[in-house]
Design an enzyme around this catalytic site. Structure first.
Site, PDB file in Angstrom:
ATOM      1  CB  SER A 198       6.534  -4.026  -1.785  1.00 34.77           C
ATOM      2  OG  SER A 198       6.382  -2.644  -2.054  1.00 34.77           O
ATOM      3  CE1 TYR A 231       3.503  -5.264  -6.098  1.00 33.54           C
ATOM      4  CE2 TYR A 231       3.449  -3.520  -4.448  1.00 33.54           C
ATOM      5  CZ  TYR A 231       4.162  -4.412  -5.221  1.00 33.54           C
ATOM      6  OH  TYR A 231       5.530  -4.477  -5.112  1.00 33.54           O
TER       7      TYR A 231
END
Length: 272
Positions: A141, A154
């Protein structure tokens, strides 16, 4: 076709980026092992690939579960005899303030995103070594470049995936296994739908994100999949240990674009 006859495992294929990677890989000639925790999501992807003349199987697997991963690898070998490409795409999104983040939240996110990447990579590498090498692509990401509030587990997991990417790239480069990370920005998936649905004002939401993405739009899953094709293919034969950013310029921009136009600033010398 860039992936002709390569056997590619793609995790998290039920929707979004994983689904597109499986579909585009199949179009490029790969034999696809589509992996998902839910047959109701994953099996239709395989059915569609086969209907279009591709070669694919579906395997039910929770990547955080070692027993499931072992069965998934065995099923892949039993069907196709080798593993050439692994795409670690399965992941859990997470937004919650850190003071409200429970150990169970941490475990759920890290176990899927990071532990799952470790388990799948280790067992796939053991097979790749038997057949002369392969390519691993870890879908991370833009959170591996910068962060947003309420993304602790995350971000920790995605940064860990990049660290693992580089460690494996160095360790296995001489044995013809390439390992790279692919970090998408905002992509038109369920996550984007959730962002829009949660916004008090849709038009303000769209304007905000357009200002934060120099290209002025969200990306498509297919655009990410095409980058994955490159990393999986022989075209990327000298690429390993990289974190490839596909974000429309998001992480290259300092702050949101101003809502006004500045007068020219020509860098004149003061007090000269």
């Amino acid at each position: 076709m860039k992936l002709e006859n390569k056997v590619a495992i793609v995790t998290g294929t039920g929707a979004g980026i994983g689904k597109s990677i499986a579909e585009v890989f199949a179009k490029e000639g790969a034999k696809v092992v589509a992996v998902s925790r839910r047959a109701s999501n994953g099996q239709p992807v395989v059915d569609d690939i086969i209907a279009k003349g591709g070669d694919a199987i579906f395997v039910l697997c929770d990547v955080s579960n070692e027993s499931d991963v072992r069965k998934m690898i065995k099923r892949s070998i039993d069907k196709y005899g080798r593993i050439d490409v692994l795409v670690n795409n399965a992941g859990v999104n997470f937004v919650k303030s850190f003071e409200e983040t429970e150990p169970s939240d941490w475990d759920r996110v890290v176990n899927t995103d990071l532990r799952g990447t470790y388990l799948c990579s280790r067992l796939a590498i053991l097979e790749m070594l038997k057949t002369g090498g392969g390519s691993i692509i870890n879908i991370t990401s833009v959170h591996t470049i910068a962060s947003l509030p309420s993304a602790g587990p995350y971000d920790a997991a995605k940064w860990g995936m990049v660290g693992l990417t580089k460690a494996l790239a160095v360790e296995f480069a001489a044995r013809n296994i390439r390992v790279n990370a692919l970090s998408p920005g905002l992509i038109d998936t369920q996550m984007w739908d959730d962002i829009k649905a949660a916004a008090p004002n849709l038009q303000e939401c769209l304007a905000y994100w357009r200002a934060n993405i120099p290209m002025g739009r969200v990306g498509t899953p297919e655009e990410v999949a095409k980058v994955a094709v490159f990393l999986a293919s022989d075209d990327a034969s000298y690429v390993t240990g990289s974190n490839v950013i596909a974000d429309g310029g998001m992480t290259s921009q300092l702050i949101s674009q101003a809502s006004y136009e500045s007068t020219p600033l020509e860098g004149g010398t003061r007090n000269a």
